[in-house]
Write an enzyme that holds these catalytic residues in place. Structure first.
Site, PDB file in Angstrom:
ATOM      1  N   LYS A  82     -18.823  -6.013 -30.276  1.00 24.92           N
ATOM      2  CA  LYS A  82     -19.705  -4.854 -30.029  1.00 24.92           C
ATOM      3  C   LYS A  82     -19.005  -3.533 -30.346  1.00 24.92           C
ATOM      4  O   LYS A  82     -19.572  -2.674 -30.999  1.00 24.92           O
ATOM      5  CB  LYS A  82     -20.164  -4.815 -28.562  1.00 24.92           C
ATOM      6  CG  LYS A  82     -21.037  -5.952 -28.140  1.00 24.92           C
ATOM      7  CD  LYS A  82     -21.664  -5.688 -26.783  1.00 24.92           C
ATOM      8  CE  LYS A  82     -20.675  -5.521 -25.657  1.00 24.92           C
ATOM      9  NZ  LYS A  82     -19.970  -6.743 -25.277  1.00 24.92           N
ATOM     10  N   ARG A 141     -25.801  -3.515 -18.031  1.00 26.06           N
ATOM     11  CA  ARG A 141     -25.160  -4.807 -17.812  1.00 26.06           C
ATOM     12  C   ARG A 141     -25.904  -5.599 -16.750  1.00 26.06           C
ATOM     13  O   ARG A 141     -25.558  -6.751 -16.509  1.00 26.06           O
ATOM     14  CB  ARG A 141     -23.730  -4.576 -17.327  1.00 26.06           C
ATOM     15  CG  ARG A 141     -22.672  -4.777 -18.409  1.00 26.06           C
ATOM     16  CD  ARG A 141     -21.355  -4.526 -17.742  1.00 26.06           C
ATOM     17  NE  ARG A 141     -20.215  -5.054 -18.398  1.00 26.06           N
ATOM     18  CZ  ARG A 141     -19.478  -4.396 -19.287  1.00 26.06           C
ATOM     19  NH1 ARG A 141     -19.850  -3.220 -19.713  1.00 26.06           N
ATOM     20  NH2 ARG A 141     -18.380  -4.930 -19.755  1.00 26.06           N
ATOM     21  N   ARG A 183     -14.810 -11.853 -16.301  1.00 28.68           N
ATOM     22  CA  ARG A 183     -15.784 -11.009 -17.004  1.00 28.68           C
ATOM     23  C   ARG A 183     -16.809 -11.863 -17.736  1.00 28.68           C
ATOM     24  O   ARG A 183     -17.995 -11.530 -17.770  1.00 28.68           O
ATOM     25  CB  ARG A 183     -15.046 -10.082 -17.991  1.00 28.68           C
ATOM     26  CG  ARG A 183     -14.286  -8.979 -17.267  1.00 28.68           C
ATOM     27  CD  ARG A 183     -13.160  -8.422 -18.106  1.00 28.68           C
ATOM     28  NE  ARG A 183     -13.647  -7.770 -19.304  1.00 28.68           N
ATOM     29  CZ  ARG A 183     -12.999  -7.767 -20.465  1.00 28.68           C
ATOM     30  NH1 ARG A 183     -11.858  -8.423 -20.593  1.00 28.68           N
ATOM     31  NH2 ARG A 183     -13.494  -7.140 -21.490  1.00 28.68           N
ATOM     32  N   ARG A 210      -6.689  -9.648 -28.928  1.00 24.51           N
ATOM     33  CA  ARG A 210      -7.222  -8.293 -29.099  1.00 24.51           C
ATOM     34  C   ARG A 210      -6.275  -7.241 -28.532  1.00 24.51           C
ATOM     35  O   ARG A 210      -5.724  -7.413 -27.446  1.00 24.51           O
ATOM     36  CB  ARG A 210      -8.576  -8.189 -28.379  1.00 24.51           C
ATOM     37  CG  ARG A 210      -9.132  -6.777 -28.382  1.00 24.51           C
ATOM     38  CD  ARG A 210     -10.566  -6.748 -28.014  1.00 24.51           C
ATOM     39  NE  ARG A 210     -10.770  -6.667 -26.571  1.00 24.51           N
ATOM     40  CZ  ARG A 210     -11.963  -6.465 -26.021  1.00 24.51           C
ATOM     41  NH1 ARG A 210     -13.038  -6.367 -26.773  1.00 24.51           N
ATOM     42  NH2 ARG A 210     -12.085  -6.404 -24.714  1.00 24.51           N
ATOM     43  N   ARG A 253      -5.456  -4.471 -23.172  1.00 25.65           N
ATOM     44  CA  ARG A 253      -6.215  -3.910 -22.050  1.00 25.65           C
ATOM     45  C   ARG A 253      -5.843  -4.620 -20.754  1.00 25.65           C
ATOM     46  O   ARG A 253      -5.607  -5.822 -20.750  1.00 25.65           O
ATOM     47  CB  ARG A 253      -7.713  -4.084 -22.311  1.00 25.65           C
ATOM     48  CG  ARG A 253      -8.302  -2.937 -23.081  1.00 25.65           C
ATOM     49  CD  ARG A 253      -9.716  -3.182 -23.487  1.00 25.65           C
ATOM     50  NE  ARG A 253     -10.587  -3.688 -22.433  1.00 25.65           N
ATOM     51  CZ  ARG A 253     -11.906  -3.740 -22.547  1.00 25.65           C
ATOM     52  NH1 ARG A 253     -12.487  -3.303 -23.647  1.00 25.65           N
ATOM     53  NH2 ARG A 253     -12.652  -4.223 -21.581  1.00 25.65           N
TER      54      ARG A 253
HETATM   55  P1  AMP Z   1     -16.127  -2.893 -21.338  1.00 22.55           P
HETATM   56  O1  AMP Z   1     -15.162  -2.092 -22.136  1.00 22.55           O
HETATM   57  O2  AMP Z   1     -17.559  -2.642 -21.726  1.00 22.55           O
HETATM   58  O3  AMP Z   1     -15.793  -4.374 -21.330  1.00 22.55           O
HETATM   59  O4  AMP Z   1     -16.026  -2.370 -19.825  1.00 22.55           O
HETATM   60  C1  AMP Z   1     -14.792  -2.466 -19.112  1.00 22.55           C
HETATM   61  C2  AMP Z   1     -15.062  -2.505 -17.625  1.00 22.55           C
HETATM   62  O5  AMP Z   1     -15.720  -1.298 -17.214  1.00 22.55           O
HETATM   63  C3  AMP Z   1     -15.987  -3.617 -17.169  1.00 22.55           C
HETATM   64  O6  AMP Z   1     -15.316  -4.861 -17.006  1.00 22.55           O
HETATM   65  C4  AMP Z   1     -16.487  -3.043 -15.843  1.00 22.55           C
HETATM   66  O7  AMP Z   1     -15.487  -3.101 -14.850  1.00 22.55           O
HETATM   67  C5  AMP Z   1     -16.671  -1.574 -16.178  1.00 22.55           C
HETATM   68  N1  AMP Z   1     -18.027  -1.297 -16.729  1.00 22.55           N
HETATM   69  C6  AMP Z   1     -18.336  -0.843 -17.970  1.00 22.55           C
HETATM   70  N2  AMP Z   1     -19.649  -0.718 -18.123  1.00 22.55           N
HETATM   71  C7  AMP Z   1     -20.214  -1.117 -16.964  1.00 22.55           C
HETATM   72  C8  AMP Z   1     -21.556  -1.251 -16.504  1.00 22.55           C
HETATM   73  N3  AMP Z   1     -22.597  -0.961 -17.301  1.00 22.55           N
HETATM   74  N4  AMP Z   1     -21.757  -1.714 -15.240  1.00 22.55           N
HETATM   75  C9  AMP Z   1     -20.726  -2.015 -14.437  1.00 22.55           C
HETATM   76  N5  AMP Z   1     -19.432  -1.942 -14.808  1.00 22.55           N
HETATM   77  C10 AMP Z   1     -19.166  -1.489 -16.062  1.00 22.55           C
END
Ligand code: AMP
Length: 221
Positions: A17, A93, A173, A130, A162
């Protein structure tokens, strides 16, 4: 110039993504809004928001719907989004977030949700190699010995693993994705806004598939 677009990109962590959103954002000249990037930036800045979400993010959990909805509401009110639209990455999400988005974006309604479909075993492999630029979010893949220090080719920032790309956090996740985020597929399917795109293939192939469905849905042109 394209007329902009308003889409959400769905898909498991590691489905590509982030990479595709950066390209789509340049192609449609539309802000790429990644809630994960916004939260990580807040953590780096040590802001009140950052301090309140740091543990949750590091452990691979989800921050509360209430909090993230307010973050997105603020971002969608900015002038660039109002003029050009948005490519949302990592939001919504949960179904609660998707319902909130429909209300927040009443004047700039979502054209469609693109679901980037990549099987779980494949994303597990991808996530283990990654690395991500701390500053601009560009993704890299470890192909041999890990470079240390590793600087981003785009912005010179630090390229790092990360905190939530550890095996435990990755599994957490992905489980959360199945339980909380997969229902979004039915939510958008039920309102005829879902577009499934095969996310397996080269970056160019996947990009062409995505732009085809967005253009058909009426975004861009
Ligand atoms: P990502 O980079 O999109 O994988 O987001 C990293 C982390 O940020 C996720 O594992 C959540 O802890 C938090 N996060 C990001 N977007 C959301 C969302 N829409 N709802 C809840 N937590 C989020």
């Amino acid at each position: 110039m394209s007329s902009g677009t308003r889409i959400v990109l769905l898909g498991r962590q590691g489905a590509g993504k982030g990479t595709q959103c950066l390209r789509l954002s340049r192609h449609y000249v539309v802000p790429h809004i990644s809630t994960g990037d916004m939260l990580r930036a807040a953590v780096r800045e040590d802001s009140a928001l950052g301090r309140s979400v740091e543990k949750t993010i590091g452990g691979g959990g989800l921050v509360s719907d209430e909090l993230i909805i307010e973050v997105v509401r603020g971002r969608l009110n900015k002038a660039d989004t109002q003029q050009r639209g948005y490519i949302l990455d990592g939001f919504p999400r949960t179904v609660v977030q998707a319902e909130a988005l429909d209300l927040i974006a009443q004047d700039l309604p979502l054209l469609g949700a693109v679901d980037l479909v990549v099987p779980r075993d494949l994303v597990l492999n991808r996530l283990s190699v990654r690395r991500v630029c701390r500053d601009c979010g560009a993704n890299y893949t470890v192909t041999g010995v890990v470079r240390s220090p590793w600087s981003c080719d785009t912005c010179g920032g630090d390229v790092v693993l990360r905190d939530d790309d550890t095996p435990d956090a990755i599994n957490r996740r992905l489980d959360l994705y199945e339980s909380q985020t997969a229902p979004l597929i039915s939510f958008y399917g039920g309102t005829q806004r879902l577009h499934e795109v095969d996310g397996v293939g080269s970056q160019d192939e996947v990009f062409d598939r995505i732009t085809e469905v967005i253009d058909r849905a009426g975004g861009g042109s």
